[in-house]
Design an enzyme around this catalytic site. Sequence first.
Site, PDB file in Angstrom:
ATOM      1  N   GLU A 111      49.009  55.426  42.152  1.00 52.54           N
ATOM      2  CA  GLU A 111      49.308  54.412  43.182  1.00 52.54           C
ATOM      3  C   GLU A 111      50.802  54.064  43.180  1.00 52.54           C
ATOM      4  O   GLU A 111      51.436  53.997  44.227  1.00 52.54           O
ATOM      5  CB  GLU A 111      48.452  53.173  42.912  1.00 52.54           C
ATOM      6  CG  GLU A 111      48.809  51.956  43.734  1.00 52.54           C
ATOM      7  CD  GLU A 111      49.013  50.717  42.884  1.00 52.54           C
ATOM      8  OE1 GLU A 111      50.119  50.140  42.928  1.00 52.54           O
ATOM      9  OE2 GLU A 111      48.063  50.318  42.173  1.00 52.54           O
ATOM     10  N   LEU A 359      32.160  24.319  35.738  1.00 57.12           N
ATOM     11  CA  LEU A 359      31.158  25.387  35.652  1.00 57.12           C
ATOM     12  C   LEU A 359      31.306  26.319  36.844  1.00 57.12           C
ATOM     13  O   LEU A 359      31.544  25.879  37.961  1.00 57.12           O
ATOM     14  CB  LEU A 359      29.753  24.778  35.622  1.00 57.12           C
ATOM     15  CG  LEU A 359      28.555  25.730  35.515  1.00 57.12           C
ATOM     16  CD1 LEU A 359      27.406  25.040  34.757  1.00 57.12           C
ATOM     17  CD2 LEU A 359      28.028  26.201  36.866  1.00 57.12           C
TER      18      LEU A 359
END
EC number: 3.4.24.56
Length: 1019
Positions: A111, A359
């Site tokens: 890349e 969370l």
Amino acid sequence: MRNGLVWLLHPALPSTLHSILGARPPPVKRLCGFPKQIYSTMNNPAIQRIEDHIVKSPEDKREYRGLELANGIKVLLISDPTTDKSSAALDVHIGSLSDPPNIPGLSHFCEHMLFLGTKKYPKENEYSQFLSEHAGSSNAFTSGEHTNYYFDVSHEHLEGALDRFAQFFLCPLFDASCKDREVNAVDSEHEKNVMNDAWRLFQLEKATGNPKHPFSKFGTGNKYTLETRPNQEGIDVREELLKFHSTYYSSNLMAICVLGRESLDDLTNLVVKLFSEVENKNVPLPEFPEHPFQEEHLKQLYKIVPIKDIRNLYVTFPIPDLQQYYKSNPGHYLGHLIGHEGPGSLLSELKSKGWVNTLVGGQKEGARGFMFFIINVDLTEEGLLHVEDIILHMFQYIQKLRAEGPQEWVFQECKDLNAVAFRFKDKERPRGYTSKIAGKLHYYPLNGVLTAEYLLEEFRPDLIDMVLDKLRPENVRVAIVSKSFEGKTDRTEQWYGTQYKQEAIPEDVIQKWQNADLNGKFKLPTKNEFIPTNFEILALEKDATPYPALIKDTAMSKLWFKQDDKFFLPKACLNFEFFSPFAYVDPLHCNMAYLYLELLKDSLNEYAYAAELAGLSYDLQNTIYGMYLSVKGYNDKQPILLKKITEKMATFEIDKKRFEIIKEAYMRSLNNFRAEQPHQHAMYYLRLLMTEVAWTKDELKEALDDVTLPRLKAFIPQLLSRLHIEALLHGNITKQAALGVMQMVEDTLIEHAHTKPLLPSQLVRYREVQLPDRGWFVYQRRNEVHNNCGIEIYYQTDMQSTSENMFLELFCQIISEPCFNTLRTKEQLGYIVFSGPRRANGIQGLRFIIQSEKPPHYLESRVEAFLITMEKAIEDMTEEAFQKHIQALAIRRLDKPKKLSAECAKYWGEIISQQYNYDRDNIEVAYLKTLSKDDIIKFYKEMLAVDAPRRHKVSVHVLAREMDSCPVVGEFPSQNDINLSEAPPLPQPEVIHNMTEFKRGLPLFPLVKPHINFMAAKL
């Protein structure tokens, strides 16, 4: 938070970083119908299929067409006659999971290499130079299964850019000398990530599964895997790159998205002309039907030592690939419930116990064939002692979901929310939009590629039960991250050196979790009252102004108002600055302001989470001038949320337990600054040096011990006792409603906190240190964590004004691409190389930021050498080339904001800097077009040349972990090989030993005068 944390555990690899500072009622589906004429393209043998029925949002005015070329490339074309920038992206459905086992990082290296020359355009910076001259930019990233390349460019130059881009996939050179240099960029990129906990945890997760599974590979690569070891083993990496490209860069694995002003027919012809020659090698799509986590990798506990002082618990379950079920998305349904943050949620209960603060729950991408379901929490000190209990609560909540069974009303609410989000989606910047769509084309049918990740269609309780059945104790993997494991580990991960210990989870613990009963505290969420129902777009008022107007100006407040006249969506942005001299008067008060707002947000979380799910969010931060509050999203229920926040601000009662927990987390975050990147440290120290008043992390840490609960309780009424509020209300809102909103905020504060106005003399902003002519100062510090150096070199030029802004920005435009090409690509100083303007407190200058394994004084000499070459480059520049730069900068500056929040942010920047130049872009571009080459040469010779009479320079040198000392200046004759431009001899700088003494010895700049006459601004 639902369905998230993909970045934390699955970072992609961005490359060619030119800039470091660099997820109701359903909509009416609108189809792009067949045009009346038969295209010339209909019978083109290069096109296998044309799809004109692309489902899009009713608010989307762009035209779409899907193509499948005869060679298998999937294409989505977007015709947008209003776009300032055109863009294209190509996604190859191949990534690091397909690296050869003995050359980790090859796909990522490939890349990087494609940017550095092709057969048709052999000059290694041809692509980047063309883009730079035409207001463009480019980037790419490599992930496990994708390599994604994208660019944007001024709309007139799409064809030229696309031609250069297409050659990446036809005939790249993989030049040997480029390869030998670019391996250093990959190595520097890896080095930047080595001490980053996100990358370390991601690789450790890969390393602790099946070692024979491609998932276990090291994706970034480094000098050892891409040069040293291959050389030892007699492997020619250039040959391997050519082989990898010729094997995997096959048209049947490619997808392209192109956006431009051109008609769909013209875009079709362009893509066919440039990409139909890409060879189809019929490469089978890589699939991974076996999960990397088999039975022997389950019921395992990993104790991991982090770099930063963080405490996290990661609970992971292997699940099958749910991609094919996108129309019912069972993972989204479960993530919505398990990750919910409202009353009765898993997070709510764990927080009330004092064990966790945040969370994240939901599905996480793996690759074709496997996925994960994650529940991640951060841990308090108490929580670290209750990991077993926390996981028991997770299984109790999962048991609750099993007992209740899949709820159709919950699915319907998710469906409605997604439908509203799709219908009123903000327009995206072209570069990000094309990159995202190119990646999606591999997974979804052409006609549904825009809707696939929004529109839910079928409620499938069987699939929800199937996924729920995987979330059992016998399938669990648990990772605990904490500094408390230091010295207690027995394993080291190969690539990042992460210390960890692996243990089997005892059967009695598994048994305890399996017997998880129903917990009466857990409840399913209630119906979301924040889902908007009124989507009316208000008619433009007769006295509507093109820029924000001052509609209220009193001792207590200034209110700027702008009714949206561009986007016509049912949204608004409400921004408030509450100015208070008490917020930053000393480190103690700064800490108290921070803790007050963190505790306030913490207590609002249960209430505000429903609003966030419904597309209405808020932000609340302490600033050096007071507090910043913004409420953004659908305007329907905005006043309800704003009133709740303001009332809570004015009547806040602190919970003792939350105070202790949040104070401890804040202390850790202050300590963790030591582990930030060297270039970030350089930027931080420069800000401290140049700003009149700025408290250091050390000063804040020292003062934090003095923040007690009684002290904080006494501080809040003091903070709110005297305020000045400056606000910008912008969007689908009337002038009368805006005045009403402002009155409500003021009345709430006056009623509950007895707030009074500030004196005008208390509203003064901080000023910038003024450096002397010919002055050069160096400040040195060491980074204790990273083995790289960082440098920021700042050439202070002048106060901001139309003329000074344009001199600086045009100079930055001219040097930007050569800087990257010289210092990063050719000289390989490091992965992070940046040049551009720095602006603060109304003052500006040119800055260079580099992170490198080379010592700072060497980087300094290379920047000075580069500046000398730029003087000659500008002197030799043709008038045509100079005008290209003016045009490129003008296009960048006049590039219109794509969404309301971006336009609002622009206006807000004018307000908080107290410059109020709302028409800045047009005013400055008009001036820009009058500039000559001589103006820029004069600017350089007066301000920036080594012998410039008005040169003002500060350099911050951040030394690497293992460097004890380093000279501040030096000559490097041995480094001056034939390829390096000569560095000028530099004078001996003044070394800053004490920041306070440095500031005390220098004057301050005045503040910039506002652009606006306040009497005339009132309506």
